[in-house]
Motif scaffolding. Structure first.
Motif, short mmCIF file in Angstrom:
data_model
loop_
_atom_site.label_atom_id
_atom_site.label_comp_id
_atom_site.label_asym_id
_atom_site.label_seq_id
_atom_site.Cartn_x
_atom_site.Cartn_y
_atom_site.Cartn_z
N ALA A 47 0.83 -1.20 0.00
CA ALA A 47 0.00 0.00 0.00
C ALA A 47 0.86 1.25 0.00
O ALA A 47 2.06 1.19 0.32
CB ALA A 47 -0.89 0.00 1.25
N SER A 48 0.27 2.36 -0.36
CA SER A 48 1.00 3.63 -0.33
C SER A 48 1.44 3.93 1.11
O SER A 48 0.66 3.81 2.04
CB SER A 48 0.10 4.75 -0.85
N GLY A 49 2.69 4.28 1.26
CA GLY A 49 3.22 4.57 2.60
C GLY A 49 3.71 3.34 3.33
O GLY A 49 4.11 3.42 4.49
N LEU A 83 19.35 -3.81 -10.97
CA LEU A 83 18.52 -2.73 -11.48
C LEU A 83 17.30 -2.60 -10.58
O LEU A 83 16.56 -3.56 -10.37
CB LEU A 83 18.09 -3.06 -12.92
N ILE A 84 17.11 -1.42 -10.03
CA ILE A 84 15.98 -1.19 -9.13
C ILE A 84 15.06 -0.17 -9.79
O ILE A 84 15.52 0.90 -10.22
CB ILE A 84 16.46 -0.63 -7.77
N ALA A 85 13.78 -0.49 -9.87
CA ALA A 85 12.85 0.43 -10.51
C ALA A 85 11.69 0.69 -9.57
O ALA A 85 10.96 -0.22 -9.19
CB ALA A 85 12.37 -0.14 -11.84
N ASP A 86 11.54 1.97 -9.19
CA ASP A 86 10.46 2.35 -8.27
C ASP A 86 9.29 2.87 -9.10
O ASP A 86 9.34 3.98 -9.61
CB ASP A 86 10.97 3.41 -7.29
N GLU A 87 8.27 2.08 -9.23
CA GLU A 87 7.09 2.43 -10.03
C GLU A 87 7.47 2.89 -11.44
O GLU A 87 7.10 4.01 -11.84
CB GLU A 87 6.31 3.56 -9.34
N ILE A 121 6.98 -9.86 -3.46
CA ILE A 121 7.12 -9.54 -2.04
C ILE A 121 6.10 -8.45 -1.71
O ILE A 121 6.05 -7.42 -2.39
CB ILE A 121 8.55 -9.05 -1.71
N ASN A 122 5.28 -8.71 -0.71
CA ASN A 122 4.29 -7.72 -0.31
C ASN A 122 4.71 -7.11 1.02
O ASN A 122 4.98 -7.82 1.99
CB ASN A 122 2.92 -8.41 -0.18
N ILE A 123 4.76 -5.81 1.03
CA ILE A 123 5.20 -5.12 2.25
C ILE A 123 4.04 -4.34 2.84
O ILE A 123 3.26 -3.70 2.12
CB ILE A 123 6.37 -4.15 1.93
N ASN A 124 3.90 -4.42 4.15
CA ASN A 124 2.87 -3.66 4.83
C ASN A 124 3.44 -3.10 6.13
O ASN A 124 4.00 -3.84 6.94
CB ASN A 124 1.65 -4.56 5.10
#
Ligand code: ATP
Ligand code: MG
Lengths: 233, 279
Positions: free
Chosen positions: A36-38, A159-163, A208-211
């Motif tokens: 989720a955002s944040g 390689l890292i891609a943020d959105e 990977i899901n982060i919360n």
């Protein structure tokens, strides 16, 4: 290779944005990170680039221990990583070409190589006719593709891609992820942050899901279109 | 970097240059006052002419002596007469029976050691009396020390102030580019790579400011010297020697302006990047 063990990150003391995270990514992996955002995804990427420091735990990236890495060695470490930032981070006073070429100038690459290599990656993201434009003359999606080209130009190990698909239409999104998959097949480790579950379902791979700063899901899922990935490079 | 930095740097350099010229002129003034003051050693009456070279030799052997000049009583009398023309007849009558003693005029090197030298001179058997401007020499020595301390601290303060002013005025231009600097660091640029253009920009601005300051000093100083040359009496009242001609220091001035300008310009702009490189 990325190895995070019991890592925490706090912008303000007492409030951990990353809270005891454990992630292991092998060389050659392709990993989606969602949340989720944040949730702390961008913070995780900042951690991998040593833009922020961990307050606890182990952070190993490409063989560098980021918690003990000396300041003057940071530039050398960063050259082993290509990053597409969520906010692009293009240099406004430089053209598209110069923005990308800068990464190679930093490592003193020969002029002729720079010319060849930059033209090649600009071709990969389909911006041949925007080479001489400045970032503020480009659309959000175009800027994003310049950022991707810049991340690729140095042929990084990771390689890292943020959105990287945050500002483009679904068709182009698929093209970009296809490109990342193809790059991954050439041996580059890829970590991609997204919140487009459709894309993940479509391509498949490790998810990977982060919360709230911790990993709540980490497994490999099957994609619907494995065969779409081998044409771009 | 721009015109503001250029102006600030030029003014700072001018302050440094003008105060240096001022100090150099004071030094010359003090030196010429010092030169006028010799020690006079009066010889005893019984010292005959043939013993003079020997006496002169033994004085020269003392430390701190620049020269020893024999000043026979005949010359002394002639000089007196020349100075007081209206009493010529009075002195004329003295020519056959000169009451003045023979003497040595002695110039010493380090006026701060004048007491030691006077003591040593008084020891000689041929010495009748030593006349020395002891107190005056002490004042002069103290004055020199003050001038030295004041000028050194003034110059260091000025250089420090210009460094701070320069890094302040470049800070704005660096601040405008801070995002750029950050991004460069994130894609793996080293601090020195990022600083390079700022360094050269500062170097260039400093260099140009140095040239500007030199031009101003050149015309200003020469104009001032013209005024003084047209009013010689003024200089004669306050001093005893000519002021420093600019031609004697022009290359040094130019060199110092360019060097200090370039160093302060480069250093100032590099310092102001430091804050934004900490990422
Ligand atoms: N520089 C900062 N200073 C203080 N707090 C911050 C800073 N950057 C991020 N945060 C906070 O850390 C938390 C995680 O932010 P982060 O940018 O990692 O989220 P994200 O998962 O990338 O979200 P999004 O999907 O919207 O990009 C948020 O609560 C955010 O407010
Ligand atoms: Mg984010």
């Amino acid at each position: 290779m990325v190895e995070l063990k019991n890592v925490c990150v706090a912008y303000n003391k007492g409030h951990n944005v990353i809270n005891g995270i454990n992630i292991h990514i092998d060389d050659g992996d392709f990993t989606f990170i969602v949340g989720a955002s944040g949730a702390g995804k961008s913070t995780l990427i900042k951690l991998l680039l040593k833009e922020v420091d961990a307050c606890d735990g182990t952070v190993m990236v490409n063989g560098y221990n980021l918690r003990t890495l000396k300041k003057n060695r940071v530039p050398k470490f960063r050259r082993t990583i290509g990053v597409v930032f969520q906010d692009f981070r293009l240099i406004p006073s430089m053209t598209v070409y110069e923005n990308i070429a800068f990464v190679l100038r930093v490592i003193n690459a020969p002029r002729s190589y720079i010319k060849k290599r930059v033209s090649y990656v600009i071709g990969l993201v389909g911006l041949q006719n925007k080479m001489k434009s400045y970032p503020n003359e480009l659309s959000g999606g175009e800027q994003q593709r310049v950022a991707l080209a810049r991340a690729l130009v140095n042929d990084p190990k990771l390689l890292i891609a943020d959105e990287p698909t945050g500002n483009v239409d679904p068709e182009l999104s698929q093209e970009i992820v296809g490109l990342l998959k193809a790059i991954n097949q050439c041996g580059t480790t890829v970590v991609m942050v997204t919140h487009e579950h459709e894309l993940v379902k479509h391509f498949g791979g490790r998810l990977i899901n982060i919360n709230q700063g911790t990993v709540i899901y980490d497994d490999v899922i099957d994609g619907e279109a494995e065969s779409l990935t081998d044409d771009s490079i | 970097m721009g015109i503001a930095t250029f102006c600030v740097l030029m003014v700072s350099l001018l302050l440094v240059g003008i105060s240096s010229l001022f100090v150099m002129n004071i030094e010359i003034l003090l030196g010429s006052i010092e030169n006028k003051n010799e020690i006079v050693l009066f010889l005893k009456d019984d010292v005959t002419e043939d013993k003079i070279p020997e006496a002169q030799e033994s004085i020269s052997m003392l430390p701190n002596i620049v020269y020893v000049k024999y000043y026979p009583k005949e010359t002394a009398l002639e000089n007196y007469i020349a100075q007081m023309k209206e009493y010529e007849e009075v002195f004329d009558s003295l020519k056959d029976d000169n009451p003045l003693p023979d003497a040595f005029n002695i110039k010493i090197e380090d006026t701060s050691k004048i007491t030691e030298t006077v003591d040593a001179l008084s020891e000689f058997s041929f010495t009748e009396k030593v006349k020395a401007p002891t107190e005056f020499a002490q004042i002069l020595t103290r004055l020199r020390k003050v001038v030295f301390v004041v000028s050194v601290s003034l110059l260091s303060a000025l250089i420090l102030v210009s460094l701070i002013m320069i890094s302040n005025s470049t800070r704005a231009s660096v601040y405008a580019r801070r995002r750029e600097i950050n991004i460069m660091k994130y894609v793996g640029a080293t601090n020195s790579f990022i600083r390079m253009p700022f360094f050269f920009e500062g170097l260039f601005t400093g260099f140009v400011s140095g040239l500007g300051a030199y031009a101003v000093t050149y015309y200003g100083y020469n104009a001032l010297m013209d005024i003084i040359a047209n009013n010689i009496s003024f200089w004669e009242i306050i001093g005893v020697s000519e002021p420093l001609p600019f031609s004697e220091v022009q290359f040094m001035m130019l060199g110092v302006y360019l060097c200090i300008g370039a160093v302060i310009g480069a250093l100032g702009s590099v310092i102001s990047t430091t804050k934004h490189l900490q990422v």
